[in-house]
Design a protein around this motif. Structure first.
Motif, mmCIF file in Angstrom:
data_model
loop_
_atom_site.group_PDB
_atom_site.id
_atom_site.type_symbol
_atom_site.label_atom_id
_atom_site.label_comp_id
_atom_site.label_asym_id
_atom_site.label_seq_id
_atom_site.Cartn_x
_atom_site.Cartn_y
_atom_site.Cartn_z
ATOM 1 N N LEU A 304 45.018 -4.526 -10.933
ATOM 2 C CA LEU A 304 43.869 -5.028 -11.677
ATOM 3 C C LEU A 304 43.803 -6.553 -11.717
ATOM 4 C CD1 LEU A 304 41.511 -3.833 -13.414
ATOM 5 C CD2 LEU A 304 43.022 -4.062 -15.397
ATOM 6 N N ALA A 305 44.873 -7.221 -11.359
ATOM 7 C CA ALA A 305 44.951 -8.682 -11.493
ATOM 8 C C ALA A 305 43.898 -9.373 -10.632
ATOM 9 C CB ALA A 305 46.335 -9.163 -11.082
ATOM 10 N N PRO A 306 43.251 -10.417 -11.166
ATOM 11 C CA PRO A 306 42.224 -11.113 -10.370
ATOM 12 C C PRO A 306 42.790 -11.724 -9.098
ATOM 13 C CG PRO A 306 42.679 -12.288 -12.425
ATOM 14 C CD PRO A 306 43.353 -10.962 -12.519
ATOM 15 N N THR A 307 43.989 -12.311 -9.157
ATOM 16 C CA THR A 307 44.725 -12.734 -7.967
ATOM 17 C C THR A 307 46.006 -11.919 -7.919
ATOM 18 O OG1 THR A 307 43.843 -14.992 -8.049
ATOM 19 C CG2 THR A 307 45.842 -14.637 -6.758
ATOM 20 N N GLN A 308 46.194 -11.184 -6.828
ATOM 21 C CA GLN A 308 47.358 -10.312 -6.728
ATOM 22 C C GLN A 308 48.525 -10.983 -6.010
ATOM 23 O OE1 GLN A 308 44.888 -7.379 -4.830
ATOM 24 N NE2 GLN A 308 45.052 -5.967 -6.565
ATOM 25 N N ARG A 351 54.940 -22.171 -11.572
ATOM 26 C CA ARG A 351 54.567 -22.077 -12.996
ATOM 27 C C ARG A 351 53.066 -21.839 -13.155
ATOM 28 N NH1 ARG A 351 58.434 -26.184 -13.105
ATOM 29 N NH2 ARG A 351 56.854 -27.842 -13.044
ATOM 30 N N GLU A 352 52.274 -22.501 -12.316
ATOM 31 C CA GLU A 352 50.825 -22.321 -12.396
ATOM 32 C C GLU A 352 50.421 -20.880 -12.077
ATOM 33 O OE1 GLU A 352 46.750 -24.375 -10.562
ATOM 34 O OE2 GLU A 352 48.709 -24.805 -9.677
ATOM 35 N N ALA A 353 51.190 -20.226 -11.202
ATOM 36 C CA ALA A 353 50.879 -18.852 -10.791
ATOM 37 C C ALA A 353 51.702 -17.833 -11.578
ATOM 38 C CB ALA A 353 51.122 -18.698 -9.298
ATOM 39 N N ARG A 354 52.137 -18.182 -12.778
ATOM 40 C CA ARG A 354 53.052 -17.333 -13.539
ATOM 41 C C ARG A 354 52.472 -15.965 -13.880
ATOM 42 N NH1 ARG A 354 50.401 -20.709 -16.663
ATOM 43 N NH2 ARG A 354 49.635 -20.060 -18.727
ATOM 44 N N LEU A 355 51.143 -15.833 -13.938
ATOM 45 C CA LEU A 355 50.528 -14.552 -14.272
ATOM 46 C C LEU A 355 50.193 -13.718 -13.044
ATOM 47 C CD1 LEU A 355 48.120 -15.632 -17.161
ATOM 48 C CD2 LEU A 355 50.386 -14.603 -17.349
ATOM 49 N N VAL A 356 50.370 -14.294 -11.860
ATOM 50 C CA VAL A 356 50.089 -13.572 -10.613
ATOM 51 C C VAL A 356 51.247 -12.618 -10.327
ATOM 52 C CG1 VAL A 356 49.653 -13.788 -8.139
ATOM 53 C CG2 VAL A 356 48.739 -15.501 -9.732
ATOM 54 N N PRO A 357 50.991 -11.363 -10.018
ATOM 55 C CA PRO A 357 52.092 -10.398 -9.833
ATOM 56 C C PRO A 357 53.079 -10.781 -8.730
ATOM 57 C CG PRO A 357 49.997 -9.252 -10.067
ATOM 58 C CD PRO A 357 49.678 -10.708 -9.964
ATOM 59 N N TYR A 358 52.551 -11.300 -7.602
ATOM 60 C CA TYR A 358 53.412 -11.574 -6.453
ATOM 61 C C TYR A 358 53.192 -13.006 -5.956
ATOM 62 C CZ TYR A 358 53.340 -6.498 -6.574
ATOM 63 O OH TYR A 358 53.419 -5.196 -6.986
ATOM 64 N N GLN A 359 54.288 -13.743 -5.794
ATOM 65 C CA GLN A 359 54.246 -15.106 -5.263
ATOM 66 C C GLN A 359 55.000 -15.110 -3.937
ATOM 67 O OE1 GLN A 359 55.977 -17.538 -8.318
ATOM 68 N NE2 GLN A 359 54.523 -16.850 -9.870
ATOM 69 N N ALA A 360 54.259 -15.348 -2.854
ATOM 70 C CA ALA A 360 54.842 -15.304 -1.510
ATOM 71 C C ALA A 360 55.143 -16.726 -1.056
ATOM 72 C CB ALA A 360 53.875 -14.622 -0.548
ATOM 73 N N VAL A 361 56.421 -17.075 -1.028
ATOM 74 C CA VAL A 361 56.850 -18.419 -0.638
ATOM 75 C C VAL A 361 57.134 -18.445 0.866
ATOM 76 C CG1 VAL A 361 58.557 -20.241 -0.996
ATOM 77 C CG2 VAL A 361 57.820 -18.815 -2.934
ATOM 78 N N ILE A 362 56.555 -19.446 1.542
ATOM 79 C CA ILE A 362 56.766 -19.587 2.982
ATOM 80 C C ILE A 362 57.351 -20.964 3.265
ATOM 81 C CG2 ILE A 362 55.703 -19.497 5.271
ATOM 82 C CD1 ILE A 362 53.403 -17.916 4.072
ATOM 83 N N ARG A 393 54.256 -2.586 1.107
ATOM 84 C CA ARG A 393 54.773 -2.169 -0.206
ATOM 85 C C ARG A 393 53.782 -2.534 -1.314
ATOM 86 N NH1 ARG A 393 60.013 -1.086 -1.917
ATOM 87 N NH2 ARG A 393 59.992 -0.408 -4.091
ATOM 88 N N ILE A 394 53.286 -3.755 -1.295
ATOM 89 C CA ILE A 394 52.327 -4.167 -2.324
ATOM 90 C C ILE A 394 51.072 -3.309 -2.251
ATOM 91 C CG2 ILE A 394 50.831 -6.039 -3.118
ATOM 92 C CD1 ILE A 394 52.979 -8.008 -2.197
ATOM 93 N N GLY A 395 50.578 -3.079 -1.026
ATOM 94 C CA GLY A 395 49.365 -2.276 -0.864
ATOM 95 C C GLY A 395 49.529 -0.875 -1.416
ATOM 96 N N ALA A 396 50.701 -0.265 -1.196
ATOM 97 C CA ALA A 396 50.945 1.092 -1.700
ATOM 98 C C ALA A 396 50.995 1.113 -3.223
ATOM 99 C CB ALA A 396 52.245 1.637 -1.116
ATOM 100 N N LEU A 397 51.649 0.112 -3.831
ATOM 101 C CA LEU A 397 51.727 0.044 -5.289
ATOM 102 C C LEU A 397 50.343 -0.149 -5.906
ATOM 103 C CD1 LEU A 397 54.885 -2.226 -5.536
ATOM 104 C CD2 LEU A 397 54.759 0.145 -6.311
ATOM 105 N N VAL A 398 49.532 -0.986 -5.275
ATOM 106 C CA VAL A 398 48.175 -1.218 -5.763
ATOM 107 C C VAL A 398 47.321 0.028 -5.589
ATOM 108 C CG1 VAL A 398 46.050 -2.506 -5.283
ATOM 109 C CG2 VAL A 398 48.229 -3.724 -5.471
#
Length: 411
Positions: A304-308, A351-362, A393-398
């Motif tokens: 449901l998160a606006p940014t996943q 910290r700015e993305a603290r409410l986003v479920p997944y943070q993908a660091v590259i 994995r994320i797609g299946a959970l969503v």
């Protein structure tokens, strides 16, 4: 509830919704992130209804005054309706409810007992002339988007349909992370607010009481809380301040089928009157989102998160990989945003993305290997994994509307 927990403050701070005096009190508008939450919630409900055998319709938000005179709204509910508008010698009204329109849609075609139960659903607008003093955020508004449905069925189908509606509510609450406070059997009270039909009230109350008891649900009876045409099972929720409100409802209605002369042709070839079961899984979208904001404090379930997915390239060198990852997310219908180095240090962006479920660091290593280092909103960190594995994995959970972010880190 503290001010920081109030959905009115959080909703504006998180850029979900806002209001403007030029639009008017009780008429919030939805910003892009809020619209994403609302759209996702609406699609979840529509899909759940399709799976449960509902047929979706659209009906106008206006109706002739005569429509609401027949339904009983004009006599019993006009204080909460907007004044009629004169139009070509007729008076039209912004509808306060969808049920009269659905009754007319049912009546427009003949029906056999073989078609019943006929389940008709709509996410439609309705309007309430709320006084300015009771308006607030999304919980009390004048323009309402209601998740509504009406089941036209035989008397012996009522219990199964009402119980099925309660099961849909339970599954939706599980997916949304909502806990119901209690179940209320809402009954009529004294005064002329209610339709004068004692026999119909006794029959409908007995039916709903039986549904609650057979479902094994504890409940409390409350006089003066019924709809004007019949009793209700109300699913009550509480906010963080302990204030209670109704989110979902199941109702049994003998009144409107009679008022609109609804019928079906039985096995005997004769006309029979259907029963109308009203049900709403999440009530109004506005009130549901208000409750979800306060329940989760903006940390919505991942689906449901606006940014996943927040994509965090360490430097400009990884920006092409970030753009490619965002494109793959979009192809999988995952909502992703890139927070590049121009937004500050990696720590600041996390910290700015603290409410986003997944943070993908590259970083350089991940860019070279086609992987990402995933940080979960709950603070867990995963070792770098192939992009395809992470997105699958994320797609299946969503897709499964899960409330957990990953499960076992070893898997």
């Amino acid at each position: 509830m503290t001010t920081s927990q109030d959905h009115r403050r959080l909703g504006r701070e998180l850029d979900l919704f806002d209001t403007d005096p030029l639009i008017g009190a009780g008429l919030p508008y939805w910003l892009p992130d809020g619209a994403a939450v609302r759209h996702t919630l609406e699609e979840y409900i529509r899909d759940a209804e399709r799976r449960a055998g509902y047929q979706h319709v659209y009906s106008p938000v206006l109706g002739k005054r005569e429509l609401y005179e027949i339904s009983g709204h004009w006599a019993h509910y006009s204080d909460d309706m907007f004044p009629p508008m004169d139009l070509g010698g007729e008076q039209v009204v912004l509808r306060p409810s969808l049920c009269p329109h659905h009754a007319v849609i049912y009546r427009s075609r003949s029906h056999s007992y073989r078609e019943l139960p006929l389940r008709m659903a709509e996410l439609g607008g309705m309007y309430r002339s709320e006084l300015s003093g009771v308006l607030g955020g999304l919980t009390r508004v004048r323009a309402i988007q209601l998740n509504d449905a009406h089941i036209f069925c035989t008397l012996d189908q009522v219990e199964a349909e009402a119980r099925a509606a309660l099961e849909m509510i339970r599954r939706a609450y599980d997916a949304l992370g909502i806990t119901s406070a209690r179940f209320r059997l809402s009954l009529p009270g004294p005064g002329g607010k209610y339709v004068a039909a004692p026999d119909k009230w006794r029959r409908s109350t007995a039916l709903l009481t039986d549904v609650l008891q057979r479902s094994g649900l504890p409940y409390e009876a409350a006089e003066g809380e019924a709809a004007f045409y019949g009793p209700k099972i109300d699913v009550q929720v509480t906010d963080s301040a302990g204030r209670e409100s109704t989110l979902s409802t199941v109702q049994v209605d003998f009144h409107q089928p009679e008022q609109f002369d609804l019928y079906y042709v039985g096995a005997d070839g004769a006309r029979h009157r259907p029963v109308m079961v009203h049900r709403s899984i999440i009530g109004s979208v506005e009130r549901a989102v208000a409750h979800l904001i306060e329940q989760h404090q903006g940390a919505f379930p991942a689906w449901l998160a606006p940014t996943q997915v927040a994509i965090l390239p360490i430097s400009d060198d990884e920006l092409p990989n970030a753009v490619a990852l965002a494109r793959r997310c979009a192809e999988l219908r995952l909502r992703a945003q890139i927070a590049g180095p121009d937004r500050g240090t990696l720590g600041a962006r996390v910290r700015e993305a603290r409410l986003v479920p997944y943070q993908a660091v590259i970083g350089p290593k991940e860019a070279a290997e086609g992987s990402v280092a995933l940080r979960l909103r709950d603070g867990r960190r995963l070792d770098p994994r192939p992009v395809s594995d992470v997105l699958a994995r994320i797609g299946a959970l969503v897709e499964d509307h899960r409330t957990d972010l990953w499960g076992d880190l070893a898997s």
